[in-house]
Design an enzyme around this catalytic site. Structure first.
Site, short mmCIF file in Angstrom:
data_model
loop_
_atom_site.label_atom_id
_atom_site.label_comp_id
_atom_site.label_asym_id
_atom_site.label_seq_id
_atom_site.Cartn_x
_atom_site.Cartn_y
_atom_site.Cartn_z
N HIS A 263 35.59 43.67 43.43
CA HIS A 263 35.60 44.30 44.28
C HIS A 263 36.30 45.25 45.71
CE1 HIS A 263 33.88 48.84 45.24
NE2 HIS A 263 33.17 48.31 46.20
N HIS A 304 38.18 47.74 35.18
CA HIS A 304 37.50 49.28 35.79
C HIS A 304 35.86 48.64 35.47
CE1 HIS A 304 36.13 52.11 38.67
NE2 HIS A 304 36.67 50.98 39.79
N ASP A 362 43.60 48.60 43.26
CA ASP A 362 44.59 47.84 44.54
C ASP A 362 45.51 47.39 43.50
OD1 ASP A 362 40.91 47.03 43.72
OD2 ASP A 362 42.21 47.89 45.44
C1 SDX Z 1 37.12 48.17 42.81
O1 SDX Z 1 33.69 50.81 40.76
C2 SDX Z 1 34.49 51.34 41.52
O2 SDX Z 1 34.65 52.46 41.82
C3 SDX Z 1 34.81 49.93 42.21
C4 SDX Z 1 36.21 50.85 43.00
C5 SDX Z 1 35.65 51.63 44.02
O3 SDX Z 1 36.90 52.48 44.64
O4 SDX Z 1 34.98 51.67 44.74
O5 SDX Z 1 37.20 51.32 42.17
C6 SDX Z 1 37.25 49.32 43.91
O6 SDX Z 1 36.70 47.55 42.99
C7 SDX Z 1 38.15 48.44 41.52
C8 SDX Z 1 38.54 47.26 41.21
C9 SDX Z 1 39.06 45.50 41.87
N1 SDX Z 1 38.88 44.61 41.41
C10 SDX Z 1 39.50 43.76 40.39
O7 SDX Z 1 40.35 44.32 40.19
C11 SDX Z 1 39.14 42.47 39.79
C12 SDX Z 1 39.72 42.57 38.98
N2 SDX Z 1 38.76 43.09 37.66
C13 SDX Z 1 37.61 42.16 37.52
O8 SDX Z 1 37.18 41.60 38.04
C14 SDX Z 1 36.68 43.93 36.32
O9 SDX Z 1 38.30 43.60 35.65
C15 SDX Z 1 36.17 44.34 37.05
C16 SDX Z 1 34.77 43.43 37.99
C17 SDX Z 1 36.70 45.78 38.02
C18 SDX Z 1 35.18 45.34 36.14
O10 SDX Z 1 34.49 44.27 35.41
P1 SDX Z 1 33.14 45.45 34.52
O11 SDX Z 1 33.06 46.53 34.05
O12 SDX Z 1 31.64 44.10 34.70
O13 SDX Z 1 33.64 44.69 33.20
P2 SDX Z 1 33.73 42.70 32.24
O14 SDX Z 1 33.41 41.71 33.37
O15 SDX Z 1 32.53 43.05 31.81
O16 SDX Z 1 34.95 43.26 31.50
C19 SDX Z 1 34.97 43.67 29.91
C20 SDX Z 1 35.96 42.55 29.64
C21 SDX Z 1 35.33 41.24 29.61
O17 SDX Z 1 35.96 40.25 28.36
P3 SDX Z 1 35.23 39.87 27.16
O18 SDX Z 1 33.88 38.63 27.36
O19 SDX Z 1 34.87 41.43 26.91
O20 SDX Z 1 36.39 38.74 25.84
O21 SDX Z 1 37.35 42.90 29.80
C22 SDX Z 1 38.28 41.44 30.37
C23 SDX Z 1 36.61 40.21 30.45
O22 SDX Z 1 36.92 39.12 30.76
N3 SDX Z 1 38.74 41.36 31.84
C24 SDX Z 1 39.54 40.90 32.68
C25 SDX Z 1 40.05 41.35 33.28
N4 SDX Z 1 38.76 42.37 33.82
C26 SDX Z 1 37.77 42.72 32.57
N5 SDX Z 1 40.11 40.23 31.99
C27 SDX Z 1 41.33 39.38 32.02
N6 SDX Z 1 41.68 39.85 33.75
C28 SDX Z 1 41.11 41.16 34.88
N7 SDX Z 1 41.10 41.55 35.73
#
Ligand code: SDX
Length: 426
Positions: A263, A304, A362
Site C-alpha cells: 500500500h 493496482h 508510487d
Molecule cells: C497504493 O487501493 C488503493 O487505492 C491504493 C492506493 C491509494 O492511493 O490508496 O492507490 C495506493 O497502495 C498503490 C499500490 C502500491 N503497491 C505497489 O506498488 C506494490 C506492488 N503491487 C502489487 O503488490 C499489487 O499490484 C497490488 C497490491 C497493488 C494489487 O494487488 P491485487 O489487486 O490483489 O492484485 P493481485 O496481487 O491479485 O495480482 C493480479 C496478478 C497476479 O498474477 P496471477 O496470480 O494472476 O498470475 O498480477 C500479478 C499477481 O502476481 N501482479 C504482479 C504485480 N502486481 C500484481 N506481478 C508482478 N509485480 C507486481 N507489482
C-alpha cells in the site's frame, strides 16, 4: 442494471434490490441474505462495496479519479493542498474568504504542545519515522478525548482541522528525531508544504529559505495523495471509526495500514527496488523475477486493485518528477533511467499487459522525493501527510448518517465440535 436481481437458493427465488450509483457501478444490496441463512464470500473485497460515499470516484478502466466531482488533473494544475482539504471535508470548493479562514485555522493549530513533544523521547535516530508518526497521532487521542462528541459536526470539523494541521509538524518532528536534530516550530507566515519543508530542513531561529518550485511540487504530491475512495487504509479508518473509537486513534490505525509495502509503503519500496536493480543492464533479470510465480518479488510501483489502465496520478507525478529533476539539475538521475526502462518493458511484456499492470502513483513519487532530498524512510510519511484529509473526510462522512459497526462474517473451515480430552488420554 434492473432495480432488482434474483438469486435462487434451494429452489426459492430471492429478489435483491439494486442501489443506483450517480457514477460508476450500481450495487446489489445483499444485506437481506443473512435472513436466508446465506453469506457472500469475498476475501480482499474485490467485488464488495463496503459503504456508500460522495467523496471520491475512481474509474479504474478509464483511469479517472475525481474528488467531489473535480478531475485530479485539474486540481493538481489549478488548486493547492489546503483548498483540496477544504473540498474533501465540506464537499464544495471554498470562496476566497472561506479559504483564508480555513488556512488561518490550520496555521493556528499547527504548533505541538512542548510537553507532548516528549513523546519522541522514547525513540532513537534508528526508529522508522512511520512508527514515530503512528505513535504520535495515537498520542493526540490523549490530548483530545475528554468531551469529544463524535456525533457533533463541529467536534468532527475540529478533529479534522487538528489532524490536518498537526500532521506536518509531527511528520517533520519524526524526521528531525531521525537525524538527531532539534525540532523547528511551524511558521504561520509560510504555506503548508513550505512550512513542512522548513520544519524538516530549516535552521532553528533562521528565516525560512525554501525553494518555491520544491514547495509547489510537494504541495502537488499532497493533492495527488489526498484521497482514493475505499483503499486499505481508508477502510481501516472507517472500520476503527465504526466502533465509535476516538478519531485520532482511528487515524493512527489508518497510518499503520498505510505503512505496508503493498500500500503506501510502496513508494519507499520502489526506491529500494530501483537501487537494488542499480543499472538498466539488470532490468530484464528483475522483470523475469517479477514474472516468476515461484519468486515472491513483485515490481514495486506497478499494478493496482482498481486501475487497469494508467493511474492518472502517475501521469501527473511523472511530469512533476521531470520538473523537479530539472530544477535540481539531476536530469541524468541514473534511477530515472532504470525506472524508464522498467516502465517501457512493462508496457511491452505480455505478462504485464495481460494482467493490466501499469505504473501507479508510487512509481514516480519515490524518484521525485529522492531528487528533493527527502530521505527514503520519509516517503510513506509524506503519503500519510497527503492522505490525512481523505481519511478524516471518510470518517466524518460515515458518522454523519446512521451506520453500523463493521463486523464481517467468515467461511468456517476448522474442526467440527469435539469433546475435551483429559491430558492422560492424549
Ligand atoms: C497504493 O487501493 C488503493 O487505492 C491504493 C492506493 C491509494 O492511493 O490508496 O492507490 C495506493 O497502495 C498503490 C499500490 C502500491 N503497491 C505497489 O506498488 C506494490 C506492488 N503491487 C502489487 O503488490 C499489487 O499490484 C497490488 C497490491 C497493488 C494489487 O494487488 P491485487 O489487486 O490483489 O492484485 P493481485 O496481487 O491479485 O495480482 C493480479 C496478478 C497476479 O498474477 P496471477 O496470480 O494472476 O498470475 O498480477 C500479478 C499477481 O502476481 N501482479 C504482479 C504485480 N502486481 C500484481 N506481478 C508482478 N509485480 C507486481 N507489482
Amino acid at each position: 442494471m434492473k432495480h432488482t436481481v434474483q438469486m435462487i437458493i434451494d429452489g426459492q427465488t430471492i429478489d435483491l434490490p439494486v442501489l443506483e450509483a450517480t457514477q460508476g457501478l450500481d450495487v446489489v444490496d445483499v444485506r437481506s441474505l443473512i435472513s436466508q441463512g446465506v453469506y457472500t464470500f469475498d476475501p480482499g473485497f474485490l467485488s464488495t462495496a463496503a459503504c456508500d460515499s460522495a467523496i471520491t470516484y475512481i474509474d479504474g478502466d478509464a483511469g479517472i479519479l475525481t474528488y467531489r466531482g473535480y478531475p485530479i488533473e485539474q486540481l493538481a494544475e489549478h488548486s493547492e493542498h489546503l483548498e483540496v482539504c477544504y473540498l474533501l471535508l465540506h464537499g464544495e470548493l471554498p470562496t476566497a474568504e472561506e479559504l483564508a479562514t480555513f488556512k488561518r485555522g490550520i496555521n493556528d493549530r499547527m504548533p505541538i504542545d512542548e510537553h507532548f513533544a516528549h513523546i519522541f523521547d522514547g525513540f532513537t535516530a534508528k526508529s522508522h519515522p512511520m512508527s514515530m508518526l503512528c505513535a504520535a497521532v495515537a498520542g493526540l487521542a490523549a490530548q483530545f478525548h475528554e468531551g469529544l462528541d463524535i456525533y457533533n459536526p463541529e467536534h468532527r470539523t475540529e478533529s479534522a482541522m487538528q489532524l490536518i494541521a498537526k500532521i506536518p509538524t509531527l511528520a517533520a518532528m519524526s524526521y528531525r528525531k531521525s537525524i538527531d536534530a532539534p525540532f523547528i516550530a511551524p511558521d504561520p507566515n509560510l504555506g503548508y508544504a513550505e512550512n513542512f519543508l522548513n520544519m524538516c530542513f530549516g535552521s532553528q531561529g533562521q528565516p525560512a529559505n525554501v525553494s518555491p518550485t520544491l514547495a509547489k511540487a510537494l504541495d502537488k504530491i499532497f493533492i495527488l495523495h489526498a484521497d482514493h475512495e475505499q483503499n486499505a487504509s481508508t477502510s481501516t479508518v472507517r472500520l476503527a471509526g465504526s466502533t465509535e473509537a476516538n478519531p485520532y486513534a482511528a487515524i493512527a490505525a489508518g497510518i499503520a495500514a498505510l505503512w505496508g509495502p503493498s500500500h503506501g509503503g510502496a513508494n519507499e519500496a520502489v526506491l529500494e527496488m530501483l537501487n537494488e536493480i542499480g543499472d538498466i543492464r539488470h532490468v530484464a533479470d528483475f522483470v523475469n523475477k517479477a514474472k516468476d510465480k515461484n519468486d515472491p518479488f513483485k515490481l514495486m510501483g506497478f499494478g493496482h486493485r482498481v486501475y487497469k489502465n494508467f493511474d492518472p496520478r502517475a501521469t501527473v507525478m511523472q511530469s512533476s518528477c521531470h520538473e523537479v529533476l530539472k530544477e535540481q539539475g539531476v536530469e541524468d538521475e541514473p534511477l530515472l533511467a532504470v525506472a524508464t526502462a522498467l516502465e517501457k518493458i512493462a508496457r511491452e511484456e505480455t505478462y504485464f499487459i495481460e494482467r493490466k499492470l501499469y505504473p501507479n502513483i508510487d512509481f514516480y513519487s519515490g524518484i521525485t522525493l529522492k531528487a528533493m532530498g527527502i530521505p527514503t524512510p520519509m516517503y510513506t510519511v509524506l503519503f500519510t501527510l497527503g492522505r490525512m484529509p481523505g481519511w478524516i473526510a471518510h470518517w466524518s462522512e460515515m458518522l454523519s448518517v446512521p451506520f453500523k459497526i463493521g463486523r464481517p462474517r467468515q467461511l468456517y473451515r476448522g474442526p467440527t465440535q469435539r469433546d475435551y480430552q483429559d491430558i492422560s488420554q492424549r
